[in-house]
Design a protein around this motif. Structure first.
Motif, short mmCIF file in Angstrom:
data_model
loop_
_atom_site.label_atom_id
_atom_site.label_comp_id
_atom_site.label_asym_id
_atom_site.label_seq_id
_atom_site.Cartn_x
_atom_site.Cartn_y
_atom_site.Cartn_z
N VAL A 1 2.54 0.25 -3.20
CA VAL A 1 2.89 -0.15 -1.83
C VAL A 1 4.25 -0.83 -1.81
O VAL A 1 5.10 -0.59 -0.93
CB VAL A 1 1.80 -1.07 -1.25
CG1 VAL A 1 2.27 -1.70 0.06
CG2 VAL A 1 0.51 -0.28 -1.04
N GLY A 2 4.52 -1.70 -2.82
CA GLY A 2 5.80 -2.37 -2.89
C GLY A 2 6.95 -1.38 -3.02
O GLY A 2 7.98 -1.49 -2.33
N VAL A 3 6.75 -0.39 -3.91
CA VAL A 3 7.79 0.64 -4.08
C VAL A 3 7.99 1.41 -2.79
O VAL A 3 9.12 1.69 -2.36
CB VAL A 3 7.41 1.58 -5.25
CG1 VAL A 3 8.38 2.75 -5.33
CG2 VAL A 3 7.38 0.82 -6.56
N ALA A 4 6.88 1.76 -2.12
CA ALA A 4 6.97 2.53 -0.87
C ALA A 4 7.66 1.72 0.23
O ALA A 4 8.51 2.23 0.99
CB ALA A 4 5.58 2.96 -0.43
N LEU A 5 7.30 0.41 0.35
CA LEU A 5 7.91 -0.43 1.38
C LEU A 5 9.41 -0.58 1.16
O LEU A 5 10.23 -0.49 2.09
CB LEU A 5 7.24 -1.81 1.40
CG LEU A 5 5.80 -1.85 1.94
CD1 LEU A 5 5.23 -3.24 1.79
CD2 LEU A 5 5.77 -1.41 3.42
N PHE B 1 15.53 3.27 3.29
CA PHE B 1 15.78 4.48 4.08
C PHE B 1 16.16 4.11 5.53
O PHE B 1 17.09 4.67 6.11
CB PHE B 1 14.52 5.35 4.05
CG PHE B 1 14.66 6.61 4.88
CD1 PHE B 1 15.42 7.67 4.42
CD2 PHE B 1 14.05 6.71 6.12
CE1 PHE B 1 15.56 8.82 5.17
CE2 PHE B 1 14.19 7.85 6.88
CZ PHE B 1 14.94 8.92 6.40
N GLU B 2 15.38 3.15 6.10
CA GLU B 2 15.67 2.74 7.48
C GLU B 2 17.06 2.12 7.57
O GLU B 2 17.82 2.39 8.52
CB GLU B 2 14.61 1.73 7.94
CG GLU B 2 14.76 1.33 9.40
CD GLU B 2 13.64 0.38 9.82
OE1 GLU B 2 13.61 -0.02 10.99
OE2 GLU B 2 12.79 0.04 8.95
N THR C 1 19.54 2.76 5.66
CA THR C 1 20.51 3.86 5.49
C THR C 1 20.67 4.61 6.80
O THR C 1 21.78 5.00 7.19
CB THR C 1 20.04 4.79 4.36
OG1 THR C 1 19.89 4.06 3.16
CG2 THR C 1 21.05 5.90 4.14
N VAL C 2 19.55 4.84 7.49
CA VAL C 2 19.62 5.55 8.79
C VAL C 2 20.43 4.74 9.79
O VAL C 2 21.28 5.28 10.53
CB VAL C 2 18.20 5.83 9.30
CG1 VAL C 2 18.25 6.37 10.73
CG2 VAL C 2 17.50 6.83 8.37
N HIS C 3 20.18 3.41 9.86
CA HIS C 3 20.92 2.56 10.78
C HIS C 3 22.40 2.56 10.46
O HIS C 3 23.26 2.62 11.36
CB HIS C 3 20.39 1.12 10.72
CG HIS C 3 19.02 0.99 11.32
ND1 HIS C 3 18.23 -0.15 11.15
CD2 HIS C 3 18.29 1.82 12.10
CE1 HIS C 3 17.09 0.01 11.78
NE2 HIS C 3 17.11 1.21 12.36
N ARG C 4 22.73 2.48 9.17
CA ARG C 4 24.13 2.50 8.78
C ARG C 4 24.77 3.82 9.17
O ARG C 4 25.91 3.88 9.63
CB ARG C 4 24.26 2.24 7.27
CG ARG C 4 25.73 2.15 6.83
CD ARG C 4 25.85 1.95 5.34
NE ARG C 4 25.32 0.64 4.97
CZ ARG C 4 24.20 0.46 4.26
NH1 ARG C 4 23.48 1.50 3.88
NH2 ARG C 4 23.79 -0.76 3.97
N ALA C 5 24.00 4.92 8.94
CA ALA C 5 24.54 6.24 9.28
C ALA C 5 24.77 6.34 10.80
O ALA C 5 25.78 6.90 11.27
CB ALA C 5 23.59 7.34 8.79
N GLU C 6 23.81 5.76 11.61
CA GLU C 6 23.97 5.79 13.07
C GLU C 6 25.17 4.96 13.50
O GLU C 6 25.95 5.35 14.38
CB GLU C 6 22.69 5.26 13.71
CG GLU C 6 22.72 5.23 15.23
CD GLU C 6 22.82 6.62 15.85
OE1 GLU C 6 23.24 6.72 17.02
OE2 GLU C 6 22.49 7.63 15.13
N ARG C 7 25.34 3.82 12.86
CA ARG C 7 26.48 2.96 13.22
C ARG C 7 27.79 3.66 12.89
O ARG C 7 28.74 3.63 13.68
CB ARG C 7 26.37 1.62 12.45
CG ARG C 7 27.48 0.64 12.83
CD ARG C 7 27.25 -0.73 12.20
NE ARG C 7 27.31 -0.67 10.75
CZ ARG C 7 26.27 -0.80 9.96
NH1 ARG C 7 25.06 -1.01 10.47
NH2 ARG C 7 26.42 -0.75 8.64
#
Length: 976
Positions: A894-898, A904-905, A907-913
Motif C-alpha cells: 500500500v505504501g509503494v502504491a500510495l 503520478f498525480e 507529475t500530472v499537475h506539473r505537466a498541466e502547469r
C-alpha cells in the motif's frame, strides 16, 4: 627348548636404513610364509582327497598339517622374540619333505616344486647372510630342489594327475616369487655376491638346456604330427580310391548287363504289341541271376528295373514299382538322351529311405536307345563300405564321406549324424534340397560339427589330398581335450570328399619323455654346478664380506675399525684403499663435528632472527586483515598497538594523528600505562619541533633514536622513564602525512635498519586503514544527511497531500469504503506514527464488549505516512504471526502504491502547469506589441488561476511603479 642366540645379541641384530632388524623378525616372516603355503596345501590336498579318494592326497594333507603346526609354533616364538635355530630347522625340514612328497605323488609337480625351493633357498641365504653365513641353507635348498626334480621325473610310486593341484602349485610359486620381491623391497633380503654368482651359474645351465629340451620336444612332436597327417591323407585317398572302384565297377557291370539281347528283344516285342510269357520269364530269370551275383555290396541292392522309351517301369524286381512313370528321373533322362551310362546322386523317398542308382541305355540292332536298365542301391551300402576302412589309419581313427553339399553320407564315428551337414543350412537352401530330394524332409539333428572343417571343405581344391588340424573346442560340440588331425581326399567318380580323422592326437607322452630326460640331466648338472658355484662364490666373496663387515662397523660408529690386508691382488688393493678411506673419514667426521657445532650455533641465531621476522610479517598480515573491517578507528588503533607490543616485546607503542590545522601530532592510541595517562590528558607534540615524532610528522622520513647519540635527550619523558630505544615512522597516504607510529623499547639498540622496511610497511597499512576509516565515516554522514532530507521531503509532501484532500482516512465496513472525517487521536495510531512499529491490543468498548485491534504502519523508505488499523469483534480473537506478517506485507505494498500514485498525480499537475505556461507563452508571442503582451498575460493568468483580478506592475527608471491596465471586475489603476 633353550633359545639359541638371544635376539638382543649383536649377532642377531642388524641396523639398516635407519631401522633395526632382528633375526626373530626375519624368522617370523619366513615361518609365516611357510605356514601360509603349507596351510593352503593342506586344504587343497584334503579337498582333492575327499573328491577323488586317492591315498596320495591324504598322505600329502597329513605332511602339510605337520609342517603347518611346526611353522606356527616357530612363528609364535619369534613373535615373542625367542628365536631358535632348531625351531626354524624343523619347520624347514618338514617343508622340504612336503615338497619332495608332492613331486613324488603328483604328476607334473617336480619342476614346479624344484623352482619353488630354489627361490626359497635363495631367500633364506640372502636373509641369513645378513647375520651369518648362508652357505648351509643354500646347500640344503639346492639339495631339496634337486631331489624334488628327480623324484618328479623318476617317481617309483603311482602319480596322480590333477590339474587343480598343478594350478595351486603354480599359484604357490607365484606367491613365493611375490614374497621374495616383497622381502627385497622391505630389505629383509639382500642379493649378495654369492647369490648372484649361484644364480648366474644356474641360469647359464638351465636356460639353454630348457630351450634345447623345448626345441627337441617340439621337433619330435612336429615329426610325429607330420607322420600322422600323411597317414590320414593316405588313408583318405585309399578310401576314396576304393569308393571310386565300387562306382566304376558297378557302372561297367550295368553297362554290360544292358547289352544283353534279351532286353532289346523284350522291348522290340513290346513295341510290336507282343508280350510273350517266355520273354517275361527270361527277364525274371536274368534279374534273379543279377541279384544273386556274389558281391558284398549286393546285399544293399534294392531293385533292378527296365524302363521303356516312354520312361515307364515295365519290369522291376520290386513288383510294387512296376508300371510307375520314371521318365523325369535323371537316371532315365541322361542315359536315354546321351546313350551313356550314369550314376545318380543320392535321393530320398517319401518314407525317408535313401538310394542312388546306376543306369545304362539298352540299344536295339539298329543301335537305337529303346530303354534303360536301372540298378538301385540303398545308401547304407556306403556306411557298410567305409566301416571296413575305419581302422585303416590306425587306432582311434575314423572316416566320414561328404557330398558336394557337405552332407554326411557315411560316418564311422557318429553314424547317427548321417545325412546332416557340417554347417548350418539356410531355410532356402534346405527347402531347395528337400525339393530335389537330396535330404529327408525330417527335423534335422543339430548340424554343426566343426566350422573350420566346413570352411575348409567349401574352399579347398584338392589334388593329392589335404591336411586339416582341428584344434580344441570345436564349434557346436563340447570342447575336445586333444586336437584331431584330418586328411582329406576327393573322389573321381562323384563330387564327394573323404575325410580321415586321427582322434585325440596326444603329444603328452612325447613331451614327457623328452622332459624327463632333460629334467634328470639338468638336475644333476645344476646340483654339481650349484656346489661349484657356492664354493667359487665363497672364495670370491670372502674378502668382500670382510670389507662389508668393516663397513657395517664404521656405519655403526666404530671409526677405528680397519680391514686386514692379506693379499696383494685386487682385493688387497681394495682393502688398503678402504683403510685409507676410513682414516680420511675419521678425520673428516672429526672436522665435521666441529663444523656442525659452529653451524648449529649459527642456525640457532638465524632461526631466532627468522622467527622474529616471521612475527613481523604475521603482524603485518593481521593488520592488513583488520583494515578490511576497520570501521571503528579508535578500537582499530588500540588493537594495532597491543598487537605490535605483544608480538615484538616493545613495552610502549603509540599512534599519533595530525590535528585539523596540521600543527600538532595528537596521541590517539597507546598500549602502555604511561601511554594511557598521556591519552587521558590529550598528549600532543608540535610538528617539526618536539621529539622524533615531531621530526617524522614534519619530514615524512622514519627515524631511530638509540640510547646514545644526539637523540638521547628525547627519552626524558616522565610517563615513559625506562625508554632506551625509540623508532618513529610516518603514517602517509600517498604524499600526505597524517600521523606517526611511535615504538619504544627498554632495551638499548633494540632497532636495526632492517626493522625500518618491515615497520614502514606496517605503518603504510595503518595509514591506509585510517584513511579508509575517514572516508567511511564521511560517507556515513553524507548518507545520513541524504536520508534525513528525504524523510523531511516525504513528511512535507504527505502533509500537503493530507491538507489538499482533507480526509483523515478511509474505513471499510459492510456498506463499503467511506472516508473518515472525525479526529483520529487514537493511542494505537499515535504509537505507530511515533515508533514506526506495529501495535496489537484488545480494546474495551462502552458496552463492555472487547475487540482485537491491530495497527500496522504504512512506511516509505522508513518514514511512516499512514496506518492500517484492523479490528475484530471476536472476544477470544488473537492475532497470529502469519496474520501480522500478511498485514505488514499489504501495508508495504500500500505504501509503494500510495507513493506511486502521489508521484503520478504530482507529475500530472506539473505537466498541466507546463502545458498552461506553454499555452500562455504561445499567446503572448502571437503579438509584437508590449502593451498587448502585458494585457494578454494578465488576462490569461486571471483565467487560468480563476482570480478576480490580475495586474502587472512595471518599474520606471527612477524606481516608481507604473501599472498596466487591469482586468477583471476591479477598477483600473495606473497608466497604460
Amino acid at each position: 627348548m633353550a633359545v639359541i642366540n638371544p635376539p638382543t645379541s649383536p649377532r642377531n641384530v642388524l641396523s639398516t636404513e635407519g631401522r633395526t632388524l632382528t633375526l626373530s623378525q626375519v624368522s617370523l616372516t619366513l615361518n609365516m610364509a611357510i605356514g601360509t603355503i603349507s596351510g593352503i596345501g593342506f586344504l587343497a590336498f584334503l579337498i582333492n582327497g575327499i573328491q577323488q579318494t586317492y591315498w596320495q592326497f591324504y598322505a600329502l594333507a597329513g605332511i602339510s598339517l605337520i609342517t603347518f603346526l611346526f611353522s606356527l609354533n616357530s612363528a609364535l616364538k619369534n613373535a615373542r622374540g625367542e628365536y631358535s635355530d632348531r625351531d626354524l630347522g624343523w619347520a624347514n625340514g618338514f617343508f622340504s619333505i612336503l615338497g619332495i612328497s608332492t613331486a613324488l605323488l603328483i604328476d607334473g609337480a617336480g619342476l614346479l616344486v624344484a623352482v619353488t625351493y630354489v627361490i626359497i633357498a635363495l631367500s633364506l641365504t640372502s636373509t641369513l647372510g645378513l647375520f651369518r653365513s648362508g652357505t648351509l641353507s643354500l646347500f640344503l635348498g639346492l639339495t631339496t630342489a634337486s631331489i624334488a626334480a628327480l623324484a618328479g621325473a623318476l617317481s617309483p610310486l603311482p602319480q596322480v594327475q590333477s590339474e587343480t593341484m598343478i594350478v595351486i602349485l603354480i599359484t604357490i610359486l607365484a606367491m613365493v616369487v611375490m614374497i621374495f620381491i616383497l622381502l627385497g623391497i622391505t630389505q629383509f633380503v639382500s642379493t649378495t655376491l654369492q647369490i648372484r654368482l649361484v644364480t648366474a651359474f644356474l641360469a647359464v645351465l638351465i636356460v639353454p638346456l630348457t630351450i634345447a629340451t623345448s626345441a627337441l620336444s617340439q621337433t619330435a612332436i612336429a615329426t610325429n604330427r607330420e607322420q600322422i597327417q600323411q597317414n590320414m591323407i593316405d588313408a583318405a585317398e585309399e578310401v576314396a580310391l576304393s569308393l571310386d572302384r565300387f562306382f566304376e565297377n558297378n557302372l561297367k557291370v550295368i553297362q554290360q548287363e544292358a547289352k544283353a539281347d534279351v532286353f532289346s528283344r523284350y522291348f522290340e516285342n513290346l513295341k510290336a504289341g507282343k508280350r510273350e510269357e517266355l520273354d517275361t520269364a527270361e527277364i525274371r530269370m536274368i534279374f534273379r541271376v543279377l541279384e544273386l551275383r556274389e558281391s558284398s555290396e549286393r546285399v544293399y541292392l534294392s531293385s533292378y528295373a527296365l524302363l521303356n522309351a516312354g520312361g515307364y517301369n515295365v519290369y522291376d524286381t520290386v513288383q510294387a514299382n512296376r508300371g510307375k512313370y520314371e521318365g523325369r528321373r535323371a537316371y532315365f533322362l541322361v542315359p536315354y538322351t546321351t546313350g551313356k551310362p550314369y550314376i545318380s546322386p543320392i535321393t530320398f523317398n517319401p518314407d525317408g529311405t535313401s538310394y542312388f542308382s546306376f543306369s545304362a541305355p539298352v540299344f536295339n540292332n539298329q543301335n537305337e536307345v529303346v530303354g534303360v536298365l536301372r540298378a538301385t542301391y540303398n545308401t547304407l551300402v556306403l556306411q557298410r563300405f567305409v566301416t571296413n576302412y575305419a581302422e585303416l589309419g590306425g587306432p582311434n581313427t575314423h572316416v566320414i564321406v561328404f557330398d558336394e553339399n557337405l552332407i554326411r553320407l557315411a560316418d564311422t564315428y557318429q553314424p547317427e549324424m548321417i545325412f546332416t551337414t557340417v554347417t548350418a543350412l539356410t531355410p532356402q537352401q534346405r527347402a531347395e534340397l528337400i525339393i530335389q530330394k537330396r535330404i529327408p524332409d525330417l527335423p534335422m539333428i543339430r548340424p554343426v560339427y566343426n566350422a573350420d572343417l566346413a570352411r575348409f571343405l567349401q574352399t579347398s581344391e584338392l589334388n593329392n589330398g589335404a591336411i586339416l588340424e582341428i584344434e580344441e573346442g570345436n564349434e557346436g560340440n563340447e570342447a575336445q581335450e586333444k586336437p584331431e588331425i584330418a586328411g582329406v581326399a576327393p573322389m573321381k567318380t562323384m563330387p564327394w570328399k573323404v575325410v580321415f580323422f586321427q582322434a585325440e592326437f596326444d603329444e603328452t607322452p612325447i613331451r614327457k619323455s623328452h622332459t624327463r630326460v632333460a629334467t634328470v640331466i639338468a638336475t644333476l648338472l645344476a646340483y654339481v654346478l650349484g656346489f661349484v658355484a657356492v664354493g667359487v662364490s665363497n672364495v670370491l666373496a670372502s674378502p668382500l664380506k670382510d670389507l662389508a663387515n668393516i663397513a657395517r662397523r664404521i656405519a655403526a660408529g666404530d671409526l677405528k675399525a680397519r680391514s686386514e690386508v692379506r693379499t696383494s691382488d685386487e682385493f688387497g688393493t681394495l682393502a688398503t684403499v678402504f683403510n685409507q678411506m676410513a682414516e680420511q673419514l675419521e678425520k673428516l667426521v672429526s672436522e665435521l663435528e666441529e663444523r656442525v657445532a659452529q653451524r648449529t650455533a649459527e642456525l640457532e641465531r638465524r632461526n631466532q632472527a627468522l622467527t622474529y621476522r616471521t612475527n613481523q610479517l604475521n603482524t603485518i598480515a593481521q593488520v592488513a586483515r583488520g583494515i578490511v573491517s576497520a570501521q571503528e578507528l579508535t578500537r582499530f588503533l588500540e588493537n594495532v598497538t597491543e598487537l605490535i607490543s605483544d608480538r615484538f616485546g616493545f613495552y610502549h607503542v603509540g599512534i599519533f594523528l595530525l590535528d585539523a590545522n596540521r600543527e600538532y601530532a595528537v596521541l590517539r592510541a597507546a598500549n602502555s600505562p604511561g601511554g594511557k595517562r598521556m591519552l587521558a590528558r590529550s598528549h600532543m607534540l608540535k610538528v617539526g619541533e618536539t621529539g622524533i615524532v615531531g621530526y617524522v610528522t614534519s619530514t615524512g622520513q622514519p627515524r631511530i633514536a638509540l640510547d646514545v647519540g644526539q637523540d638521547a635527550v628525547f627519552f626524558n619523558n616522565p610517563d615513559l622513564p625506562t625508554t632506551r630505544s625509540e623508532m618513529a615512522l610516518p603514517l602517509k597516504v600517498g604524499e600526505e602525512i597524517i600521523g606517526a607510529l611511535d615504538v619504544q623499547s627498554e632495551v638499548p639498540n633494540a632497532f636495526s635498519p632492517e626493522d625500518l622496511s618491515v615497520f614502514t610497511t606496517l605503518a603504510d597499512q595503518v595509514a591506509i586503514a585510517i584513511y579508509n576509516n575517514q572516508l567511511y565515516n564521511e560517507t556515513l554522514r553524507a548518507l545520513a544527511e541524504a536520508q534525513q532530507l528525504h524523510r523531511q521531503y516525504l513528511q512535507q509532501e504527505w502533509a500537503k497531500e493530507v491538507q489538499t484532500h482533507r480526509h483523515r482516512g478511509f474505513r471499510y465496513t459492510v456498506k463499503g469504503v467511506e472516508p473518515i472525517h472525525e479526529s483520529l487521536d487514537w493511542k494505537d495510531i499515535e504509537y505507530v506514527y511515533e515508533t514506526g512499529k506495529p501495535y496489537i491490543f484488545t480494546e474495551t468498548l462502552d458496552d463492555q464488549t472487547q475487540r482485537a485491534v491491530m495497527a500496522v504502519p504504512i512506511s516509505i523508505r522508513g518514514e511512516t505516512i499512514g496506518v492500517i488499523r484492523v479490528q475484530d469483534q471476536g472476544e477470544a480473537r488473537v492475532w497470529s504471526d502469519n496474520e501480522l506478517q500478511a498485514v505488514q506485507d499489504v501495508a508495504q505494498q500500500v505504501g509503494v502504491a500510495l507513493e506511486t500514485a502521489r508521484l503520478f498525480e504530482k507529475t500530472v499537475h506539473r505537466a498541466e502547469r507546463e502545458r498552461r505556461v506553454l499555452e500562455i507563452t504561445g499567446k503572448i508571442r502571437s503579438t509584437n506589441d508590449p502593451q498587448e503582451m502585458l494585457q494578454i498575460a494578465a488576462a490569461e493568468l486571471q483565467r487560468v488561476l480563476g482570480a478576480s483580478k490580475a495586474q502587472i506592475f512595471l518599474l520606471s527608471e527612477d524606481g516608481e511603479d507604473t501599472s498596466s491596465h487591469g482586468n477583471g471586475s476591479g477598477s483600473k489603476n495606473g497608466n497604460e
